[in-house]
Enzyme design. Structure first.
Site, PDB file in Angstrom:
ATOM      1  N   ARG A 289      38.815  37.357  40.067  1.00 28.34           N
ATOM      2  CA  ARG A 289      38.886  38.765  39.707  1.00 28.34           C
ATOM      3  C   ARG A 289      38.294  38.942  38.312  1.00 28.34           C
ATOM      4  O   ARG A 289      38.541  38.129  37.410  1.00 28.34           O
ATOM      5  CB  ARG A 289      40.349  39.261  39.710  1.00 28.34           C
ATOM      6  CG  ARG A 289      40.932  39.480  41.100  1.00 28.34           C
ATOM      7  CD  ARG A 289      40.270  40.646  41.840  1.00 28.34           C
ATOM      8  NE  ARG A 289      40.856  40.922  43.144  1.00 28.34           N
ATOM      9  CZ  ARG A 289      40.385  40.451  44.308  1.00 28.34           C
ATOM     10  NH1 ARG A 289      39.338  39.661  44.335  1.00 28.34           N
ATOM     11  NH2 ARG A 289      40.963  40.796  45.443  1.00 28.34           N
TER      12      ARG A 289
ATOM     13  N   GLU B 194      34.084  47.481  39.118  1.00 34.27           N
ATOM     14  CA  GLU B 194      33.410  47.254  40.403  1.00 34.27           C
ATOM     15  C   GLU B 194      33.534  48.500  41.260  1.00 34.27           C
ATOM     16  O   GLU B 194      34.631  49.056  41.347  1.00 34.27           O
ATOM     17  CB  GLU B 194      34.052  46.075  41.145  1.00 34.27           C
ATOM     18  CG  GLU B 194      33.824  44.747  40.468  1.00 34.27           C
ATOM     19  CD  GLU B 194      34.370  43.580  41.290  1.00 34.27           C
ATOM     20  OE1 GLU B 194      34.758  43.789  42.467  1.00 34.27           O
ATOM     21  OE2 GLU B 194      34.419  42.472  40.765  1.00 34.27           O
TER      22      GLU B 194
ATOM     23  N   HIS C 153      30.352  40.698  43.923  1.00 34.84           N
ATOM     24  CA  HIS C 153      31.621  40.470  44.632  1.00 34.84           C
ATOM     25  C   HIS C 153      31.400  40.234  46.141  1.00 34.84           C
ATOM     26  O   HIS C 153      31.839  41.024  46.982  1.00 34.84           O
ATOM     27  CB  HIS C 153      32.592  41.643  44.420  1.00 34.84           C
ATOM     28  CG  HIS C 153      34.023  41.273  44.739  1.00 34.84           C
ATOM     29  ND1 HIS C 153      35.103  41.740  44.038  1.00 34.84           N
ATOM     30  CD2 HIS C 153      34.545  40.465  45.695  1.00 34.84           C
ATOM     31  CE1 HIS C 153      36.215  41.248  44.547  1.00 34.84           C
ATOM     32  NE2 HIS C 153      35.898  40.464  45.557  1.00 34.84           N
TER      33      HIS C 153
HETATM   34  C1  8YV Z   1      36.909  40.437  49.837  1.00 37.29           C
HETATM   35  C2  8YV Z   1      38.321  39.450  47.936  1.00 37.29           C
HETATM   36  O1  8YV Z   1      35.553  40.571  50.087  1.00 37.29           O
HETATM   37  O2  8YV Z   1      39.782  38.695  49.621  1.00 37.29           O
HETATM   38  C3  8YV Z   1      39.654  39.067  48.472  1.00 37.29           C
HETATM   39  O3  8YV Z   1      40.636  39.132  47.700  1.00 37.29           O
HETATM   40  O4  8YV Z   1      38.199  39.700  46.803  1.00 37.29           O
HETATM   41  C4  8YV Z   1      37.077  39.467  48.741  1.00 37.29           C
HETATM   42  O5  8YV Z   1      36.873  38.196  49.248  1.00 37.29           O
HETATM   43  C5  8YV Z   1      37.444  41.769  49.695  1.00 37.29           C
HETATM   44  O6  8YV Z   1      38.663  41.851  49.092  1.00 37.29           O
HETATM   45  C6  8YV Z   1      37.475  42.411  51.044  1.00 37.29           C
HETATM   46  O7  8YV Z   1      38.439  43.398  51.112  1.00 37.29           O
END
Ligand code: 8YV
Length: 319
Positions: free
Chosen positions: A239, A268, A286
């Site tokens: 993050r 983001e 991301h």
């Molecule tokens: C995803 C992510 O693409 O899973 C997570 O926490 O940050 C990413 O891998 C994203 O959150 C999809 O909702």
């Protein structure tokens, strides 16, 4: 019995949408825009469950205004920092996530960023692509070798462990910091540091794999970046808010940090334009888990959780 109605907030994989449409009455907008607070609140009166991504924010304020019809938030993500879990629990809404299935894809992207950062990939690509490659010397684009170097991993959950497995293939010496020490078979020779500062001191390469929590936000601030060895490489696929971005810019500018590979940013979408001045910072928007295989697995896991819930069972990934 009528099928439950669910809202799928974003464009999930074809296989996921197909299965969801088979088993549920699905509300899904192909416009693929993030749901804002009023979308979430409004939709909660129309659906029994939601499959959101990290782009939909269930803040305490939003949760307080949710309609009692909404019973489950089955996240399409492993990270749940976009959800106020306490507020959702108080409201009696079940929350699930998708652990495990995205560990390898995210670790692969972390490895890509680490290699690209270590070997001047942005600059090299730019020089060849632009036709500006008119010189070669043994002193040209000399990078930092992974083999034998010390890799520090912060957070040894599914992604951290997958990254350690891949880094072993590059003959790196693995060190890690985690809330608790892993069992020896999971540790697989990695060296545990109960103290984060001790880990930083030995991390020629540092990769972040912990969740964003009140305890970890701003973890890599100026003082902690300064504890890394001179010329360290920093990788973040977890993050954005784990790193103080202004401090990272300063550390890269001073040369203390040789390079960085970032898939996550405080803002983001958008990122941080201050990073763009540095070709030794390689960036991705991301997309750590963005592979066909993993998107299918994440979507299916979210649906498995919904299926269990609507059958009256405890969803396997209930938080
Ligand atoms: C995803 C992510 O693409 O899973 C997570 O926490 O940050 C990413 O891998 C994203 O959150 C999809 O909702």
């Amino acid at each position: 019995m009528a099928k439950p109605t669910i809202w799928i907030t974003r464009t999930l994989s074809d296989a996921t949408l197909e299965r969801a449409n088979r088993d549920y009455d699905v509300i899904w907008d192909p416009a693929d825009k993030p749901g804002n607070a009023s979308d979430i609140i409004g939709m909660s009166a129309k659906v029994d469950g939601i499959i959101p991504c990290h782009s939909e924010h269930f803040s305490a304020d939003v949760v307080a205004q949710l309609d009692p019809r909404l019973k489950i938030v089955a996240n399409h993500s492993v990270g749940v920092d976009h959800c106020d879990l306490v507020a959702l629990a108080d409201k009696g809404i079940v929350v699930t996530n998708t652990p495990g299935v995205l560990s390898d894809a995210t670790a692969e992207l972390a490895m890509m960023l680490m290699l690209c950062a270590a070997r001047h990939a942005v600059e090299g690509d730019r020089i060849v692509r632009s036709g500006a490659w008119d010189f070669w010397s043994p002193a040209f684009l000399v990078g930092k070798q992974l083999t034998g170097a010390r890799l520090g991993i912060v957070g040894m959950g599914g992604v951290g462990r997958a990254f350690a497995r891949k880094a072993r293939g590059f003959d790196m010496e693995i060190h890690y910091h985690n809330r608790s020490r892993l069992a020896p078979d999971e540790e697989a020779g990695a060296i545990y540091h109960a103290d984060l500062d001790e880990l930083l001191a030995v991390s020629d390469f540092l990769s972040l794999h912990c969740p964003a929590t009140p305890q970890t936000i701003g973890l890599m601030n100026a003082a902690r970046l300064a504890q890394l060895p001179q010329g360290a490489v920093v990788v973040n696929t977890a993050r954005g808010n784990l790193i103080d971005e202004a401090a990272l810019v300063q550390a890269v500018e001073s040369g203390h940090i040789a390079a960085a590979g970032l898939d996550c940013f405080i803002t983001e979408p958008g990122g941080n334009h201050a990073f763009a001045a540095f070709e030794n910072i390689v960036m991705m928007p991301h997309v750590g888990s963005a592979t066909i295989k993993t998107r299918d697995a994440m979507g299916f896991k979210a649906l498995d959780n919904l299926d269990a819930f609507f059958r009256g069972d405890t969803p396997p990934d209930r938080l």
